[in-house]
Design a protein around this motif. Structure first.
Motif: not given
Length: 329
Positions: A22-37, A91-94, A103-108
């Protein structure tokens, strides 16, 4: 308006963990210890934000990314740990359309991200994300910066107190309304700019946040700006020699607030104080923010704010020397 360099959420994906794939998402859909690239093909995009009439952010006209007029919410501030043990905040911007749909999700990211590097999610903060966003927009002086008081004495900024009278360019002696301070990682947009002694006729090194605007009076219009008085951002003067951006470690930043946006004197250089607007209000204590809503004069209504010059006029390797000479001859 504020321009942010962001990544698309789909370019930052889980490679190990509960949300694998999965791609980066909103805070309520995130799980601790997931590893991203970060995808090797990922690039940053310019997202230009403006202040909406309701006190929120919206995408500005002409923004290369997003749909102008759409609302933007600062969802959360995430903390990731790299394989080397360092941490990076993001920062996660919605982006929300007129119907209330995403309509868009961005990572700062607040520090550079490297592709093919593991980033493990270790922190999710939804309470202070707006304040963290505000820190990027706040103009700040570093610890040790000497501020000129109404008496002419120079005092380190960390020794100032609320009520102290500081010399301002436009309004003479004025009392300090609020003093903010924070410690930040000196990376990316928070890496300070050092203006070495004498570079702009300053009495000692001046270290400020990169978007801090300096006020310069040119005796001759060396830039062709059409006026002698100009505001320039510190980062637009970086030349790798007398003016440098210093990346690495930590930096203690201080913000000075007055009833009006002011030009004061720091190490002998005329420089701006905190401008209160939609972006920076989140950095203020709640009681002060409420008082500002009801009584503090509009910071945006200041004639000197019209003096800022575009970066294109400053695109010269010797710009600092040009301005130094223009201000003394």
């Amino acid at each position: 308006m504020q321009t942010l360099q962001v990544h698309l959420a789909q370019d930052f994906c889980v490679v190990t963990g509960a949300n694998m794939g999965d791609a980066l998402s909103f805070s309520e859909e995130l799980e601790f210890d997931d590893t991203y690239e970060l995808s090797p093909q990922a690039k940053t995009h310019a997202l230009v934000l403006d202040s909406g009439q309701d006190g929120h952010f919206e995408i500005a006209k002409g923004s290369p990314l997003g749909t102008p007029g759409h609302r933007v919410i600062v969802d959360s501030c995430l903390t990731f740990m790299s394989a080397g043990g360092g941490t990076i905040e993001m920062l996660v911007l919605v982006e929300i359309d007129g119907l209330g749909d995403v309509s868009g999700l961005y990572a700062r990211a607040l520090a550079p991200l490297a592709p093919r590097t593991d980033y493990t999610l270790v922190g999710i903060d939804t309470d202070h994300a707006r304040a963290k966003f505000a820190q990027i927009a706040c103009v700040s002086f570093s610890r040790g910066t000497r501020i000129t008081l109404a008496t002419g004495a120079q005092t380190p900024i960390e020794n100032l107190q609320v009520g102290d009278r500081v010399l301002t360019r436009d309004d003479g002696p004025r009392p300090v309304r609020w003093i903010g301070s924070s410690t930040a990682r000196a990376t990316g947009d928070l890496a300070p700019v050092r203006i070495r002694k004498g570079a702009l006729n300053n009495s000692d090194d001046l270290v400020v946040s990169p978007d801090h605007r300096l006020f310069i009076y040119q005796r001759s219009d060396a830039l062709g700006a059409g006026r002698h008085e100009i505001l320039v951002r510190a980062r637009h003067l970086v030349n790798g020699d007398t003016i440098t951006q210093e990346d690495g470690g930590f930096i203690d930043y201080f913000q000075l607030l007055f009833d009006h946006h002011q030009i004061i004197y720091a190490e002998g250089i005329a420089a701006e104080t905190l401008l209160v607007d939609t972006r920076t209000r989140g950095a203020l204590p709640a009681d002060l923010a409420d008082a500002i809503e009801s009584g503090l004069p509009d910071h945006a209504q200041r004639p000197h704010l019209e003096f800022e010059v575009a970066q294109s006029l400053l695109d010269h390797p010797n710009m600092a020397e040009i301005l130094r000479r223009a201000s003394t001859s």
